[in-house]
Design an enzyme around this catalytic site. Structure first.
Site, PDB file in Angstrom:
ATOM      1  N   HIS A 299       0.642  -1.130  -0.278  1.00 25.36           N
ATOM      2  CA  HIS A 299      -0.067  -0.113  -0.402  1.00 25.36           C
ATOM      3  C   HIS A 299       0.971   1.399   0.199  1.00 25.36           C
ATOM      4  CE1 HIS A 299       0.787  -0.359   4.216  1.00 25.36           C
ATOM      5  NE2 HIS A 299       0.515   1.582   4.378  1.00 25.36           N
TER       6      HIS A 299
ATOM      7  N   ASP B 212       0.043  -7.352   1.048  1.00 22.10           N
ATOM      8  CA  ASP B 212       0.135  -6.327   1.595  1.00 22.10           C
ATOM      9  C   ASP B 212       2.043  -6.370   1.717  1.00 22.10           C
ATOM     10  OD1 ASP B 212       0.726  -3.691   1.649  1.00 22.10           O
ATOM     11  OD2 ASP B 212       0.053  -3.841   4.336  1.00 22.10           O
TER      12      ASP B 212
ATOM     13  N   GLN C  78       0.931   6.794  12.758  1.00 24.61           N
ATOM     14  CA  GLN C  78       1.070   7.116  10.902  1.00 24.61           C
ATOM     15  C   GLN C  78       2.722   7.192  10.687  1.00 24.61           C
ATOM     16  OE1 GLN C  78      -1.026   8.285  12.695  1.00 24.61           O
ATOM     17  NE2 GLN C  78      -2.684   8.183  11.750  1.00 24.61           N
ATOM     18  N   GLY C  79       2.811   6.613   8.709  1.00 26.84           N
ATOM     19  CA  GLY C  79       4.206   6.957   8.798  1.00 26.84           C
ATOM     20  C   GLY C  79       5.660   5.487   8.177  1.00 26.84           C
ATOM     21  N   ASP C  80       5.078   4.608  10.008  1.00 22.64           N
ATOM     22  CA  ASP C  80       5.833   3.417   9.458  1.00 22.64           C
ATOM     23  C   ASP C  80       5.547   2.087   8.333  1.00 22.64           C
ATOM     24  OD1 ASP C  80       6.689   4.550  12.022  1.00 22.64           O
ATOM     25  OD2 ASP C  80       5.253   4.188  13.183  1.00 22.64           O
ATOM     26  N   SER C  81       4.139   2.608   8.018  1.00 24.19           N
ATOM     27  CA  SER C  81       3.712   0.903   7.064  1.00 24.19           C
ATOM     28  C   SER C  81       5.196   1.286   6.859  1.00 24.19           C
ATOM     29  CB  SER C  81       3.479   2.321   5.982  1.00 24.19           C
ATOM     30  OG  SER C  81       1.684   2.068   6.393  1.00 24.19           O
TER      31      SER C  81
END
Length: 262
Positions: free
Chosen positions: A72, A119, A208-211
């Protein structure tokens, strides 16, 4: 109303620093999404396989020229020279940072959304990272290490809705069994996911931002091995809602086959 989000961070179109947080250039991604909440700063060289990607995601060096991240975080398969990988540092401002452009992206062909599994993605770099201060991170090829206590790390937000971090953050989280995780997330694809976190208390999680960043632990010989890819969850570190990570062992053969063709 709480929202279930893939842990990708939508960022501004120009790179600036503000109040110690890093805002990075945007890249298109296939879904919106959720540094580490409840963590501490990592030491230089502690996790020499960590990668920061310029679209606002994390990753790990699968080989010295290929980064493993979340599907993603990218916008499909094909030639792509627009992503910059930063490696070799915990401080993104460091003059020692190694920066390498991408040449090609491979997104799992079965990916239809983080909550549906598959993913994972690979990013080929323009040249191998040869520095002795950088290492690769082996991935789990069986479920032998898919439980226990895991380490999570990233440059994402330290609170839900917060800014990206200049320094790499780390934390440890316990495995959450499929039954408990399915209670939090009805319809969870259990053979595609590993859940981790403090379900009762919350307080520690990716955000948020660790994906795309790795979830990892020690193997039988004491070496780091990657068991998960930061994928999605409801909010960040909320009680009752563990983080959900791509179960790397499920896709290890597919990842290896794709990497061999890049």
């Amino acid at each position: 109303m709480r929202r279930q989000l893939a842990r990708w961070f939508t960022v501004a179109a120009s790179a600036v620093f503000a109040v110690g947080a890093l805002v990075l250039p945007a890249q298109a991604a296939s879904s919106p999404s959720p540094s580490v909440v409840g963590g501490t700063r990592a030491s230089q060289g502690e996790f020499p396989f960590m990668v920061r990607l310029s679209m606002g995601c994390g990753g790990a060096l699968y080989t010295r020229q290929i980064v493993l991240t979340a599907a993603h975080c990218v916008d499909g398969t094909g030639s792509n020279t627009g992503i910059t990988a930063t490696v070799g540092v915990v401080d993104l401002r460091s003059g020692s940072a190694i920066k390498v452009k991408s040449t090609y992206v491979y997104q799992s062909p079965s990916f239809t959304g983080a909550e549906n599994g598959n993913d994972w993605a690979l990013i080929k770099l323009a040249s191998p990272v040869t520095s002795s201060s950088v290492t690769t991170l082996p991935i789990a090829t069986s479920s032998a290490y898919d439980s226990g206590t895991f380490t999570i790390a990233g440059w994402g937000a330290t609170r839900e809705g917060g800014g990206q971090q200049r320094y790499l953050q780390k934390a440890t989280v316990p495995f959450v069994d499929d039954s408990t995780c399915s209670s939090a997330y009805p319809g969870l694809v259990t053979n595609a996911s590993i859940c981790a976190g403090y379900v009762d208390a919350g307080g520690v999680d990716t955000c948020q931002g660790d994906s795309g960043g790795p979830m990892f632990r020690r193997d039988g010989s004491g070496s780091w091995i990657q068991v998960g890819i930061t994928s999605w969850g409801q909010g960040c570190a909320e009680a009752g809602y563990p983080g959900v990570y791509t179960q790397v062992s499920t896709y290890a053969s597919a990842i290896a086959a794709a990497a061999a063709k890049l």
